[in-house]
Structure formats: structure tokens, C-alpha cells
Design a protein around this motif. Structure first.
Motif, PDB file in Angstrom:
ATOM      1  N   GLU A 166    -139.756  81.258 146.107  1.00  0.00           N
ATOM      2  CA  GLU A 166    -140.370  79.817 146.052  1.00  0.00           C
ATOM      3  C   GLU A 166    -141.640  80.246 145.985  1.00  0.00           C
ATOM      4  N   ALA A 167    -142.338  81.214 145.456  1.00  0.00           N
ATOM      5  CA  ALA A 167    -143.991  80.796 145.433  1.00  0.00           C
ATOM      6  C   ALA A 167    -144.352  80.213 143.955  1.00  0.00           C
ATOM      7  N   GLY A 168    -143.431  80.432 142.801  1.00  0.00           N
ATOM      8  CA  GLY A 168    -143.442  79.661 141.722  1.00  0.00           C
ATOM      9  C   GLY A 168    -143.731  78.215 141.751  1.00  0.00           C
ATOM     10  N   SER A 169    -143.493  77.381 142.795  1.00  0.00           N
ATOM     11  CA  SER A 169    -143.220  76.329 142.564  1.00  0.00           C
ATOM     12  C   SER A 169    -145.020  75.805 143.080  1.00  0.00           C
ATOM     13  N   ILE A 170    -145.849  76.638 143.496  1.00  0.00           N
ATOM     14  CA  ILE A 170    -147.174  76.252 143.657  1.00  0.00           C
ATOM     15  C   ILE A 170    -147.442  75.857 142.433  1.00  0.00           C
ATOM     16  N   TYR A 171    -147.506  76.990 141.027  1.00  0.00           N
ATOM     17  CA  TYR A 171    -148.029  76.927 140.427  1.00  0.00           C
ATOM     18  C   TYR A 171    -147.421  75.688 139.312  1.00  0.00           C
ATOM     19  N   ALA A 172    -146.329  75.864 139.721  1.00  0.00           N
ATOM     20  CA  ALA A 172    -145.636  74.798 138.674  1.00  0.00           C
ATOM     21  C   ALA A 172    -145.173  75.381 136.768  1.00  0.00           C
ATOM     22  N   ASP A 173    -145.494  76.013 136.869  1.00  0.00           N
ATOM     23  CA  ASP A 173    -145.607  76.648 135.109  1.00  0.00           C
ATOM     24  C   ASP A 173    -144.808  76.199 134.243  1.00  0.00           C
ATOM     25  N   PRO A 174    -145.044  75.912 133.487  1.00  0.00           N
ATOM     26  CA  PRO A 174    -143.884  75.403 132.326  1.00  0.00           C
ATOM     27  C   PRO A 174    -142.953  76.570 132.044  1.00  0.00           C
ATOM     28  N   PRO A 175    -141.650  76.312 131.902  1.00  0.00           N
ATOM     29  CA  PRO A 175    -140.565  77.811 131.694  1.00  0.00           C
ATOM     30  C   PRO A 175    -140.900  78.149 130.290  1.00  0.00           C
ATOM     31  N   SER A 176    -140.477  76.337 129.689  1.00  0.00           N
ATOM     32  CA  SER A 176    -140.376  76.666 127.821  1.00  0.00           C
ATOM     33  C   SER A 176    -141.481  77.548 127.365  1.00  0.00           C
ATOM     34  N   PRO A 177    -140.823  77.491 126.139  1.00  0.00           N
ATOM     35  CA  PRO A 177    -142.168  78.251 125.072  1.00  0.00           C
ATOM     36  C   PRO A 177    -142.688  76.916 124.661  1.00  0.00           C
ATOM     37  N   GLY A 178    -144.039  77.435 124.476  1.00  0.00           N
ATOM     38  CA  GLY A 178    -145.150  76.659 123.611  1.00  0.00           C
ATOM     39  C   GLY A 178    -146.110  76.516 122.347  1.00  0.00           C
ATOM     40  N   PHE A 179    -146.370  76.171 121.903  1.00  0.00           N
ATOM     41  CA  PHE A 179    -147.916  76.581 120.690  1.00  0.00           C
ATOM     42  C   PHE A 179    -148.784  75.981 121.626  1.00  0.00           C
ATOM     43  N   ILE A 180    -149.611  77.343 122.816  1.00  0.00           N
ATOM     44  CA  ILE A 180    -150.730  77.100 122.941  1.00  0.00           C
ATOM     45  C   ILE A 180    -152.017  77.531 122.810  1.00  0.00           C
ATOM     46  N   GLU A 181    -153.452  77.346 122.913  1.00  0.00           N
ATOM     47  CA  GLU A 181    -154.185  78.253 122.213  1.00  0.00           C
ATOM     48  C   GLU A 181    -155.280  77.985 123.047  1.00  0.00           C
ATOM     49  N   ALA A 182    -155.692  79.318 124.063  1.00  0.00           N
ATOM     50  CA  ALA A 182    -156.498  79.599 125.523  1.00  0.00           C
ATOM     51  C   ALA A 182    -157.559  80.022 124.759  1.00  0.00           C
ATOM     52  N   GLY A 183    -158.660  79.597 125.583  1.00  0.00           N
ATOM     53  CA  GLY A 183    -160.096  80.671 125.877  1.00  0.00           C
ATOM     54  C   GLY A 183    -159.883  80.694 127.037  1.00  0.00           C
ATOM     55  N   THR A 184    -160.856  81.835 127.328  1.00  0.00           N
ATOM     56  CA  THR A 184    -161.036  82.304 129.354  1.00  0.00           C
ATOM     57  C   THR A 184    -162.220  82.754 129.859  1.00  0.00           C
ATOM     58  N   ALA A 185    -162.899  83.081 131.010  1.00  0.00           N
ATOM     59  CA  ALA A 185    -164.612  83.829 130.337  1.00  0.00           C
ATOM     60  C   ALA A 185    -164.256  83.905 132.260  1.00  0.00           C
ATOM     61  N   LEU A 186    -164.770  84.965 132.299  1.00  0.00           N
ATOM     62  CA  LEU A 186    -165.573  85.226 133.958  1.00  0.00           C
ATOM     63  C   LEU A 186    -166.356  84.658 134.291  1.00  0.00           C
ATOM     64  N   LEU A 187    -166.773  83.934 135.497  1.00  0.00           N
ATOM     65  CA  LEU A 187    -167.659  83.491 135.972  1.00  0.00           C
ATOM     66  C   LEU A 187    -168.892  83.895 137.529  1.00  0.00           C
ATOM     67  N   GLY A 188    -169.539  84.292 137.941  1.00  0.00           N
ATOM     68  CA  GLY A 188    -170.160  84.628 138.754  1.00  0.00           C
ATOM     69  C   GLY A 188    -170.384  83.740 139.741  1.00  0.00           C
ATOM     70  N   ALA A 189    -171.728  83.352 140.374  1.00  0.00           N
ATOM     71  CA  ALA A 189    -171.780  82.386 141.462  1.00  0.00           C
ATOM     72  C   ALA A 189    -171.825  80.323 140.550  1.00  0.00           C
ATOM     73  N   LEU A 190    -171.596  79.643 141.224  1.00  0.00           N
ATOM     74  CA  LEU A 190    -170.929  78.269 140.069  1.00  0.00           C
ATOM     75  C   LEU A 190    -172.125  77.535 141.324  1.00  0.00           C
ATOM     76  N   ASP A 191    -172.553  76.698 140.337  1.00  0.00           N
ATOM     77  CA  ASP A 191    -173.278  75.209 141.410  1.00  0.00           C
ATOM     78  C   ASP A 191    -172.777  73.588 141.175  1.00  0.00           C
ATOM     79  N   THR A 192    -173.712  72.797 141.269  1.00  0.00           N
ATOM     80  CA  THR A 192    -173.076  71.868 140.805  1.00  0.00           C
ATOM     81  C   THR A 192    -173.656  71.475 139.126  1.00  0.00           C
ATOM     82  N   THR A 193    -174.681  72.297 138.898  1.00  0.00           N
ATOM     83  CA  THR A 193    -174.317  71.873 137.446  1.00  0.00           C
ATOM     84  C   THR A 193    -173.269  72.464 136.631  1.00  0.00           C
ATOM     85  N   ALA A 194    -173.074  73.431 136.990  1.00  0.00           N
ATOM     86  CA  ALA A 194    -172.163  74.591 135.908  1.00  0.00           C
ATOM     87  C   ALA A 194    -170.929  72.996 136.042  1.00  0.00           C
TER      88      ALA A 194
END
Length: 477
Positions: A314-342
């Protein structure tokens, strides 16, 4: 767009007689844009941008894959491979041959070795189901409906990865059809360079028809989510970042702010508002200390709390990602240490302060992810501490608004960025331009050299492409 639409993609001229000859060689469908079922065969989860090939082959097995690759090579056509089609927005191409692997399913367990052989089109939920009675689990991601092979070969960030590393780190062997149409069984011993490159280089070196993966002795997780009102976002994000610095490697988590649309499908209290969700997946040998570990988060007073023990099935219930296809635009980046300013930088560029993105998420990395695997592979950027994902639904905003908004957020976080990306999450407009960022520079160079050996014409280029090293090659992408 229907196959009768006169404005649709016009294919290159392929002799219909040759298409018929190919169709006699394979058991699955062989379709051109004029054929009924073409749009269905090329469709995937991502609807924003999809492959529009000259020819699509619905492969049923290795023989079909070999025939499709040989046909493509003989006609100087590029090849794309598609499982569930989650990544197509970043890599979809026009023309060439698309090999659809969704019919190629199957799981074989080896309980003596704690491994599973998985066919190319198999999804994670199938492997989870087969492994669970043996007390084992695969390194599956947050959504169990993903195809195992492309996810794993792109690295594979699992709910268990802070404890066990990337899914690619646990691949034992790979069956792949290379550009010459040859089926190769690839292991560290039989073909070390290709084995290294495939685990991280995805479909740049051939069409993988099956992989053997290691399983881990996990049956139960402590997991679920905590939800907080959007008004508490700053405090919740700050607390979460401090908390991640204290947790053991067995604890995987993420924090997400989501803007809910004002529609009846959602509870009235959330419509048109923002909420913050922390998702938890704790996979220790004993879960006795789980409640104490999450107490600093619970002390913030969540409005919803689903944390508790649950079977890995039942691990898929944690994120509960939508199973149906969709029109999606996404961006991504890897980050180092983060602080309050970030944190403030993120929140100032998100609703309600700014329109779009509809979702932004930080996933906690580190732990075993930061260490080299027992058998080296091409997966890079292991020093990153967090993964940022920015996601918007095109049904809710125009692409001309979404892309600049994503760009503003990613650029604003540049001071905290490592400059890298994870291949699994590179699905936005600039994915094809950012492939180098998924690898260490020396590893990228090695990948191009291996590409020159196994695919010198860059036949497999409708993907997150790594061109062959030879600069004289006329097909360099």
C-alpha cells in the motif's frame, strides 16, 4: 488530435509494402498515422507532448523489438521507446519508429538470490504484488503505476532510496537489443562498459527487453502524510528542513505545497486555497521509534494526519499520485543545503503571492543516495541534498504563463542549486538541453564514447539523448 485531422504530422515516405512485410515479422500491431489505433498506441500518461512517429510497433517480445530496430536501421530512422509514457513531455519527437513495450510484461522471482527478472513493460505494482508474499520489496517509486525498466535505468528514486540507494544501484543484469539488432545479455562481467552506461543512461544504448533487479527485505513501512494550511507554510517548511538534518537514513520524506482548484472534487475547506503536505516513508528494521521521530512535525498541528504502519503493498497511498493521464508541465533542480532565505524565496514565487506553479515539492536526498554503489554506474549528482520539482497542470493555466513562472522559481534558487538534474524528473521544456547536467563531466564523456561503440549513428536519439563521441558523425544530435 484524431488520425483524420489534415493538420496532423505528415510522415516520411515509407513503402507500404515494406510496412506490411514488417507486420508479418512481428506479433504486435504495426501502425502508421493513417491507421486506426495509431493515436491509442502512441499515447502515454503525459498528454502535453507525445511522440508522433512515422511508424509505431506494439512489441510483444524480444523478436518484435529486434525486427523494429532492424527496420529502423535499414531505413535510417531514429528509434524511440515508450513504456507508460510519463517522460514524453521532455523527449517526445516527430518521425522515426516508436517501440511500445507495454505488452511485454512478466515477473520471475529468484528467492535464493532475492532478485526478480522483470520484462520491459512491467509496472512496479506487478513486482510489488509478486514479491510481497516472500517478504521482499523492490525499490519502487512514489507511483506504483510506472514502468520498471525506464524508471530504473534513469536512476530510480525510491521510497526506500535513502536506506538502499538508487534503484539502478541494484540491477544485476540487463537484456538489451542494440542498434545492430543483436540481443545482448549484459552484466558487469560480460560487458562492463555497456552495463555501466545502461544503468543511468536509460535508452541511449538500445531497447532493454528485461532486467534483473535486487529485492530488499521490507514488508511494512511507517508512512502517510501530514497536511497543514497554506498560511503556515513558512513555519512548516523551516521546521521540515531542520528536521531532515536529524533523521536516520531509513527515513525518506518530502514536503509539497499544492494549490487546490476551486472545484467540487475537493473538500470545500481546500477549494481555491493552498495546503502543505509532508509525506513520510520510514523503512527501518523496527518501527518502534517512528512516532518519536515524527513528533517535531506533529507538534505543528496538522489538519490531517494519516501516519501509521502500512504494508509495502500500500506504499503508493503515501503520495497518492493521480493515475489518470494529464497535461503537465514540470521543472526540476537539485539543491544543496537550504536555509530560511531559500524557503522564503520559494514561497514568494508560489501562490498566493504569485500565479502558478500549482505544485512545488522538495524531496529529501542524502543517506545511501550520497554513496557510490557496490558496482559503479552512470547515475550522477549524488552529493545533492534535496530535489526540487515544480509542476503545473495545463488545464488550469496557459503554457505562456507556466513556463516563465517555472523559470523564475528555478533561477531564484540558483544560489542553492548544485547545477545538476535527475533524469527521472527532467520532463520540462528544456529537458533535451539539460541532459549533461544529469552526469558528472567525466562520466558524460565516457557515455558518449560508449555510445559511439554501440550506437555510432545515434539511432536511439528520440530520448534524453547522449550523442556519440565522434564529432564527424552526421547524426550527432
Amino acid at each position: 488530435m484524431s488520425s483524420s485531422d489534415p493538420q496532423r504530422f505528415q510522415p516520411v515516405g515509407i513503402d507500404p509494402a515494406e510496412v506490411k512485410a514488417l507486420a508479418k515479422r512481428v506479433r504486435g500491431p504495426v501502425l502508421t498515422p493513417e491507421d486506426e489505433g495509431y493515436d491509442t498506441e502512441r499515447a502515454g500518461y503525459q498528454l502535453a507532448r507525445q511522440h508522433r512517429p512515422d511508424l509505431v510497433v506494439g512489441a510483444t517480445g524480444t523478436a518484435d523489438v529486434r525486427a523494429a530496430v532492424e527496420f529502423a536501421r535499414s531505413h535510417a530512422l531514429p528509434v524511440a521507446v515508450q513504456g507508460t509514457g510519463h517522460a514524453s513531455a521532455g523527449i517526445a519527437g516527430e518521425g522515426g519508429v516508436l517501440i511500445n513495450t507495454t505488452r511485454m510484461t512478466g515477473v520471475r522471482l529468484n528467492l535464493e538470490a532475492n532478485t526478480a527478472w522483470v520484462a520491459a513493460g512491467t509496472r512496479w505494482d506487478e513486482v510489488i504484488h509478486e514479491a510481497a508474499p516472500a517478504g521482499l520489496a523492490p525499490l519502487s517509486g512514489s507511483y506504483p503505476g510506472l514502468a520498471v525498466v525506464p524508471y530504473t535505468l534513469a536512476g530510480g528514486l525510491s521510497l526506500l532510496s535513502r536506506r538502499y540507494g538508487y534503484a539502478a544501484d541494484h540491477v544485476r543484469s540487463i537484456d538489451v537489443v542494440t542498434a545492430d539488432g543483436r540481443l545482448r545479455h549484459v552484466t558487469e562481467e560480460s560487458c562492463p562498459d555497456l552495463f555501466w552506461a545502461l544503468r543511468g543512461g536509460r535508452d541511449n544504448f538500445g531497447v532493454v527487453t528485461g532486467i534483473e533487479i535486487g529485492l530488499v527485505p521490507i514488508t511494512t513501512l511507517y508512512g502517510g502524510s501530514l497536511q497543514f494550511p497554506g498560511e503556515s507554510a513558512a513555519e512548516v517548511f523551516d521546521t521540515y528542513l531542520r528536521w531532515t538534518a536529524t533523521v536516520p537514513d531509513e527515513m525518506s520524506s518530502s514536503i509539497m505545497q499544492m494549490s487546490y482548484p476551486d472545484i467540487p472534487a475537493f473538500p470545500e475547506a481546500l477549494r481555491g486555497r493552498q495546503a502543505v503536505n509532508i509525506r513520510i516513508a520510514y523503512a527501518a528494521d523496527t518501527l518502534d521509534d517512528a512516532e518519536g521521530l515524527v513528533e517535531p512535525l506533529r507538534a505543528l498541528g496538522p489538519t490531517s494526519d494519516t501516519l501509521g504502519q502500512l504494508p509495502y503493498t500500500e506504499a503508493g497511498s503515501i503520495y497518492a499520485d493521480p493515475p489518470s493521464p494529464g497535461f503537465i508541465e514540470a521543472g526540476t533542480a537539485l539543491l544543496g543545503a537550504l536555509d530560511t532565505t531559500a524557503v522564503r524565496t520559494l514561497l514568494d514565487l508560489a501562490p498566493p503571492h504569485a500565479p502558478v506553479p500549482h505544485i512545488f515539492e522538495l524531496r529529501h536526498l542524502g543517506g545511501r543516495l550520497a554513496l557510490p554503489p557496490a558496482v559503479a554506474n552512470a547515475v550522477g549528482n549524488r552529493d545533492a541534498r534535496y530535489l526540487l520539482n515544480v509542476v503545473s497542470r495545463l488545464e488550469r493555466a496557459d503554457i505562456t504563463e507556466i513556463r516563465p513562472a517555472h523559470k523564475r522559481m528555478l533561477e531564484a534558487l540558483a544560489p542553492w542549486s548544485t547545477g545538476g538534474r535527475l533524469l527521472n524528473f527532467m520532463n520540462g521544456e528544456d529537458a533535451a538541453k539539460e541532459v549533461r547536467s544529469a552526469y558528472e563531466p567525466k562520466d558524460y564523456q565516457r557515455l558518449t564514447e560508449i555510445k559511439a561503440v554501440y550506437d555510432p549513428d545515434n539511432t536511439f536519439r528520440l530520448n534524453h539523448n547522449i550523442p556519440p563521441a565522434d564529432p564527424r558523425n552526421p547524426r550527432l544530435a
